[in-house]
Design a protein around this motif. Structure first.
Motif, PDB file in Angstrom:
ATOM      1  N   UNK A  18       0.824  -1.217   0.000  1.00 46.71           N
ATOM      2  CA  UNK A  18       0.000   0.000   0.000  1.00 46.71           C
ATOM      3  C   UNK A  18       0.855   1.262   0.000  1.00 46.71           C
ATOM      4  N   UNK A  19       1.816   1.321   0.902  1.00 48.79           N
ATOM      5  CA  UNK A  19       2.630   2.530   1.013  1.00 48.79           C
ATOM      6  C   UNK A  19       3.529   2.707  -0.204  1.00 48.79           C
ATOM      7  N   UNK A  20       3.984   1.601  -0.769  1.00 46.13           N
ATOM      8  CA  UNK A  20       4.784   1.688  -1.992  1.00 46.13           C
ATOM      9  C   UNK A  20       3.993   2.281  -3.141  1.00 46.13           C
ATOM     10  N   UNK A  21       2.748   1.839  -3.294  1.00 45.31           N
ATOM     11  CA  UNK A  21       1.883   2.407  -4.336  1.00 45.31           C
ATOM     12  C   UNK A  21       1.613   3.887  -4.070  1.00 45.31           C
ATOM     13  N   UNK A  22       1.360   4.220  -2.822  1.00 41.54           N
ATOM     14  CA  UNK A  22       1.067   5.603  -2.470  1.00 41.54           C
ATOM     15  C   UNK A  22       2.278   6.506  -2.717  1.00 41.54           C
ATOM     16  N   UNK A  23       3.406   6.135  -2.122  1.00 44.20           N
ATOM     17  CA  UNK A  23       4.591   6.995  -2.222  1.00 44.20           C
ATOM     18  C   UNK A  23       5.213   6.985  -3.618  1.00 44.20           C
ATOM     19  N   UNK A  24       5.105   5.861  -4.298  1.00 41.15           N
ATOM     20  CA  UNK A  24       5.748   5.752  -5.600  1.00 41.15           C
ATOM     21  C   UNK A  24       4.912   6.204  -6.773  1.00 41.15           C
ATOM     22  N   UNK A  25       3.586   6.154  -6.630  1.00 41.72           N
ATOM     23  CA  UNK A  25       2.726   6.437  -7.775  1.00 41.72           C
ATOM     24  C   UNK A  25       1.650   7.481  -7.450  1.00 41.72           C
ATOM     25  N   UNK A  26       0.736   7.122  -6.588  1.00 43.63           N
ATOM     26  CA  UNK A  26      -0.456   7.939  -6.368  1.00 43.63           C
ATOM     27  C   UNK A  26      -0.138   9.263  -5.669  1.00 43.63           C
ATOM     28  N   UNK A  27       0.519   9.192  -4.532  1.00 48.83           N
ATOM     29  CA  UNK A  27       0.778  10.400  -3.747  1.00 48.83           C
ATOM     30  C   UNK A  27       1.996  11.189  -4.165  1.00 48.83           C
ATOM     31  N   UNK A  28       2.832  10.589  -4.974  1.00 48.22           N
ATOM     32  CA  UNK A  28       4.100  11.244  -5.346  1.00 48.22           C
ATOM     33  C   UNK A  28       3.906  12.659  -5.895  1.00 48.22           C
ATOM     34  N   UNK A  29       3.010  12.873  -6.848  1.00 47.82           N
ATOM     35  CA  UNK A  29       2.828  14.234  -7.360  1.00 47.82           C
ATOM     36  C   UNK A  29       2.345  15.211  -6.288  1.00 47.82           C
ATOM     37  N   UNK A  30       1.534  14.725  -5.365  1.00 47.12           N
ATOM     38  CA  UNK A  30       1.030  15.577  -4.284  1.00 47.12           C
ATOM     39  C   UNK A  30       2.187  16.040  -3.406  1.00 47.12           C
ATOM     40  N   UNK A  31       3.038  15.095  -3.010  1.00 49.88           N
ATOM     41  CA  UNK A  31       4.178  15.436  -2.160  1.00 49.88           C
ATOM     42  C   UNK A  31       5.188  16.297  -2.903  1.00 49.88           C
ATOM     43  N   UNK A  32       5.443  15.971  -4.157  1.00 54.33           N
ATOM     44  CA  UNK A  32       6.388  16.776  -4.942  1.00 54.33           C
ATOM     45  C   UNK A  32       5.950  18.236  -5.002  1.00 54.33           C
ATOM     46  N   UNK A  33       4.671  18.444  -5.285  1.00 55.94           N
ATOM     47  CA  UNK A  33       4.165  19.814  -5.404  1.00 55.94           C
ATOM     48  C   UNK A  33       4.139  20.530  -4.058  1.00 55.94           C
ATOM     49  N   UNK A  34       3.660  19.858  -3.024  1.00 54.28           N
ATOM     50  CA  UNK A  34       3.489  20.516  -1.726  1.00 54.28           C
ATOM     51  C   UNK A  34       4.802  20.694  -0.969  1.00 54.28           C
ATOM     52  N   UNK A  35       5.698  19.718  -1.076  1.00 55.07           N
ATOM     53  CA  UNK A  35       6.917  19.755  -0.277  1.00 55.07           C
ATOM     54  C   UNK A  35       8.131  20.273  -1.037  1.00 55.07           C
ATOM     55  N   UNK A  36       8.127  20.137  -2.337  1.00 54.02           N
ATOM     56  CA  UNK A  36       9.190  20.685  -3.169  1.00 54.02           C
ATOM     57  C   UNK A  36      10.584  20.469  -2.631  1.00 54.02           C
ATOM     58  N   UNK A  37      11.255  21.565  -2.279  1.00 53.39           N
ATOM     59  CA  UNK A  37      12.645  21.514  -1.825  1.00 53.39           C
ATOM     60  C   UNK A  37      12.822  20.848  -0.462  1.00 53.39           C
ATOM     61  N   UNK A  38      11.744  20.650   0.261  1.00 52.33           N
ATOM     62  CA  UNK A  38      11.859  19.967   1.553  1.00 52.33           C
ATOM     63  C   UNK A  38      12.123  18.471   1.374  1.00 52.33           C
ATOM     64  N   UNK A  39      11.774  17.927   0.207  1.00 49.28           N
ATOM     65  CA  UNK A  39      12.000  16.507  -0.044  1.00 49.28           C
ATOM     66  C   UNK A  39      13.475  16.228  -0.328  1.00 49.28           C
ATOM     67  N   UNK A  40      13.965  15.155   0.252  1.00 53.00           N
ATOM     68  CA  UNK A  40      15.337  14.727  -0.018  1.00 53.00           C
ATOM     69  C   UNK A  40      15.426  14.215  -1.450  1.00 53.00           C
ATOM     70  N   UNK A  41      16.555  14.459  -2.078  1.00 55.77           N
ATOM     71  CA  UNK A  41      16.782  13.928  -3.420  1.00 55.77           C
ATOM     72  C   UNK A  41      16.769  12.408  -3.384  1.00 55.77           C
ATOM     73  N   UNK A  42      17.423  11.856  -2.370  1.00 53.18           N
ATOM     74  CA  UNK A  42      17.438  10.411  -2.155  1.00 53.18           C
ATOM     75  C   UNK A  42      16.989  10.153  -0.729  1.00 53.18           C
ATOM     76  N   UNK A  43      15.941   9.378  -0.537  1.00 54.72           N
ATOM     77  CA  UNK A  43      15.484   9.079   0.823  1.00 54.72           C
ATOM     78  C   UNK A  43      16.572   8.376   1.643  1.00 54.72           C
ATOM     79  N   UNK A  44      16.555   8.602   2.926  1.00 56.46           N
ATOM     80  CA  UNK A  44      17.472   7.933   3.849  1.00 56.46           C
ATOM     81  C   UNK A  44      16.939   6.519   4.072  1.00 56.46           C
ATOM     82  N   UNK A  45      17.560   5.555   3.429  1.00 58.05           N
ATOM     83  CA  UNK A  45      17.073   4.169   3.456  1.00 58.05           C
ATOM     84  C   UNK A  45      17.071   3.589   4.867  1.00 58.05           C
ATOM     85  N   UNK A  46      18.069   3.911   5.667  1.00 56.53           N
ATOM     86  CA  UNK A  46      18.139   3.379   7.021  1.00 56.53           C
ATOM     87  C   UNK A  46      16.989   3.921   7.877  1.00 56.53           C
ATOM     88  N   UNK A  47      16.725   5.207   7.758  1.00 55.62           N
ATOM     89  CA  UNK A  47      15.611   5.805   8.509  1.00 55.62           C
ATOM     90  C   UNK A  47      14.277   5.228   8.039  1.00 55.62           C
TER      91      UNK A  47
END
Length: 136
Positions: free
Chosen positions: A18-47
């Protein structure tokens, strides 16, 4: 111990899909637009891995295990929704409180997602575990 490990795996798969679909496909444009520069270029895999391990343990311990003990799918859904709401509210409202520029618009979307995703993952886990004798 084997039963709890099996339940953890079921929760991890259900929530992960579920979260993979949300973060990778469905919600991605929402987060990209709303969070912009606050998003890490590469997520912290350990966190991210630490979050998923802790969250899956929490869902298993606080939601699916009690629901299975009571034989109540309703309990799985309601407790899952409540856990998702509380967990995501903690993250979103803390960010809103301490991060300059954190968009309030993302809070409602993320709270809704956490509530629904955790409820669905809990319900799916309950249903799977009820049908697999070794996981009851």
């Amino acid at each position: 111990m084997g039963r709890q490990l099996g339940r953890l795996v079921v929760v991890a798969v259900a929530f992960g899909v579920l979260d993979g679909l949300w973060l990778g496909v469905i919600g991605r444009p929402i987060y990209d637009e709303a969070l912009g520069d606050l998003l890490a270029t590469r997520p912290n895999a350990l966190a991210a891995a630490a979050f998923y391990v802790i969250y899956v343990i929490g869902i298993t311990y606080f939601v699916t295990t009690p629901a299975l003990a009571e034989e109540s799918g309703r309990r799985a859904l309601v407790s899952g929704a409540l856990m998702g709401f509380v967990a995501y509210a903690t993250w979103d409202l803390t960010n809103l409180a301490v991060i300059e520029g954190f968009p309030a618009s993302i809070v409602a979307v993320d709270l809704a997602w956490g509530t629904v995703a955790t409820a669905v993952a809990s319900g799916v886990t309950y249903a799977v575990c009820r049908r697999v004798p070794a996981l009851r």
